[in-house]
Structure formats: structure tokens, C-alpha cells
Write an enzyme that holds these catalytic residues in place. Sequence first.
Site, PDB file in Angstrom:
ATOM      1  N   LYS A   1       2.553   8.837   3.038  1.00 29.21           N
ATOM      2  CA  LYS A   1       0.055   9.264   2.794  1.00 29.21           C
ATOM      3  C   LYS A   1       0.081  10.495   4.658  1.00 29.21           C
ATOM      4  O   LYS A   1       0.145   9.653   5.419  1.00 29.21           O
ATOM      5  CB  LYS A   1      -0.368   8.338   3.392  1.00 29.21           C
ATOM      6  CG  LYS A   1      -1.858   8.719   3.130  1.00 29.21           C
ATOM      7  CD  LYS A   1      -2.889   7.315   3.265  1.00 29.21           C
ATOM      8  CE  LYS A   1      -3.049   6.599   1.530  1.00 29.21           C
ATOM      9  NZ  LYS A   1      -3.831   5.490   1.834  1.00 29.21           N
TER      10      LYS A   1
ATOM     11  N   ASP B   1       1.021  -1.173  -0.054  1.00 26.08           N
ATOM     12  CA  ASP B   1       0.042   0.114  -0.200  1.00 26.08           C
ATOM     13  C   ASP B   1       0.584   1.166   0.053  1.00 26.08           C
ATOM     14  O   ASP B   1       1.442   1.753  -0.974  1.00 26.08           O
ATOM     15  CB  ASP B   1      -0.709   0.269   1.495  1.00 26.08           C
ATOM     16  CG  ASP B   1      -2.006   0.748   0.838  1.00 26.08           C
ATOM     17  OD1 ASP B   1      -2.953   1.128  -0.319  1.00 26.08           O
ATOM     18  OD2 ASP B   1      -2.422   1.277   1.864  1.00 26.08           O
TER      19      ASP B   1
END
Length: 381
Positions: A253, A213
Site C-alpha cells: 500500500k 491489514d
Amino acid sequence: MPNLDHLDVETGGQQPASALYVATDGDDTGPGTLAAPLRTIQRAVDLAQPGDTIFIRGGTYAPGTNIQLLKNGTPDRPITMTAYNRERVVIDGENMPYTPGAVGSSIPRAERGAVHIEGDHWRLVGLEIVHGPYGIFGLDATGNVFDRLITRDNYESGLHLQGASSDNLILNLDSYGNRDPRKNGESADGVAIKEGSGGGNVIRGARLWSNSDDGLDFWMFLGAVTVESSVAWGNGFNRWNLPDYTGDGNGFKLGGGDPDPAVGHVVRNSIAYDNAVDGFTDNGNPGRLVTDRSTAWRNGGTGFDYADSVSVLTRNLSVANRTQAALGSSSSSGNSWDLGGTWTFTSTDASTITGPRAADGSIPSSAFLRPSNGADLGARF
């Protein structure tokens, strides 16, 4: 939280009075001394008291259930779990449940992590955690130090903190190759501090690569986290041939949620390169992020995507990404896109920064991605 750059746990040639020892050929009915060690890490954990050190001898430990750190040390007397004299200690979770879980399944909270920590004031030093249902999973964990760990090839994120978790220090971590077949790659990050709250969490000297991810993910975490001198690369590619792959592929992120909480995370002196999508992204976080002297290179999306926030970006360097920066209402000064021109590097050889760490666990210095014109912007290692 301790003010330190690294932790060393040395025997000094003597057995500390508050020490327990574990070895692959030990005996859990024994006293846990250096001469007569315990066999399982969990037995040592169960016996440990505040101020104790658990020394683990080299070898691979592959229990059928996860190691649970549920008791607390104290700020003055933490409980330490460390490799003995820097011998290589591997905690292998392959025999645990949910390695991997079925597609679409969930992992019961207590079974998350080859090492599962709900305790406060622990120090985990010099361990390698592999093949677990998460590598390390922390819940409501405060005042812990995770020093010189490797969390690799786990079936969820390498190191994940959740809930009311504050004043934790993640120092000189290598977290890579983590993936989550049960979610088609959309959840396994190198480091995840998600779905919780707490101040004072710091990540320093992390290397986060080849995770399914993101390298780092702060989804729905309400407390500001500080990231310093860390590197994320090669995240978000389907290296495992997972079907219906959904990995996001960002280096850093910095938030996001539904709805998106406004949180002021801080990133300094960090590098994101060769990630599938963005190098650094607010991910919808509308808060005031601060990002200074960091570098994005050759990412598949935007180098610095802060289009949804009111962030402050200074002295950053963005080169050879699909888009160099997307700022929205964020402020920008002294960055490469502010200065204009063509930017080249002294070196694009990553071998030093990705190679063996220095003796103290830090990332070795190199000229990697330093501007060839000598400009004072971008990350320095």
C-alpha cells in the site's frame, strides 16, 4: 545511511573493548562482560555509549515494560544491539501493557513497541521480537539499520516508523502474523512507515505475510521510500477470528491519507501474491510512483492499482488477479498487459522463496513466478 547489503557483527574470538553482554542468567549489578553478563537488555542500553556493541546471548527475554532506545549513536559510531554469534534471541512482549489493548483503545506513544526507538544511529541485528504492543516502534528515528530481524505475532504492526524518520535501512526483515484486536485488524501491517516525513528510507529483502491489514503501508508518509526485492503474501485474512474484521489486505500500500499526499515512492523487483485485495496500490496517492519489474499474482483485487496517480510502470507482470491493472493517468510500457497474450510461469512453487533464508540473510534464488517464455519482465529472486 550505510551503503551495504548486510551487516555482520562477529566477535572474532575476542571480546571487543566496547562490548556489553546480556544473558538470561546474568546480573544487572555486574560489569556486563562475557564472563559476567548483565541480565536485562534495558540495563545494557542504559550503559551503552556511541560505538558500543550490546551482545545478547540466546534465550527469551520477557520484560514487563518495553525496551526503550532513547539515546543516540553517531554516524561513525553507531550503537549496535545484536544476537551473540547468531544465537536465537527472542524479545517477548507478552508481559507488557496493551497486549492487546481493549477494543477501541489507544496505546500511549511511549508504550508502543516491545522495542521502542526514538534514538538515531542504532543497528539492531538478528533479533526476534514477538507479542509486543507493536514489535518495533520508531519515532523521529534517523540513520538506523534494522538487519535480519523477525517481528511476528505482535498486537500491532511488526515494524513501524513514524514522525520525522529518515535514512533508515530495513534489511532482510521477516514480519508476519501481526494483528490488532483493538482495531479489529485494520491497522497491523508487516512494515508501516506512516504519518510522518523523511527521505532516504529503504526497505530491501523484506518478507511480509499473514498480517491482518497490509504487508506494507505508507499511509500519510510524506517522504519517498524505496522498496527493493521484497515479497508480500497472504495479508488481509482473518486468521484470528477477530469480530467485525476490517483488515484491508493489500500487499504493498503505497500511500493514502486524508487528504492524500502526493509522494513518489519507488518499488523494484518485488512480488505480491495471494493477498486479499490488491497486490500493489497507490491507495489514492496522486503522486508519481515508480514501479519496475515487479509481479502480482493471484491477488483478490487488482494486481497493480494505480488509478489515482500519475505513476510510471515498466516491465511488470500481472497474472491471475481479479483485475490485472488499473492505470488511470499512469504511464505503462513493457508490462504484461501492454504486451498481451497468455502468461504462464516456470514455477509456482513458493517453498524456496518462503523457506529458510540464505546465510547472508537474503531471500534465496528460485524460478518462482518467472515467465515460462523467458520474457524479461517481472521480479527475479
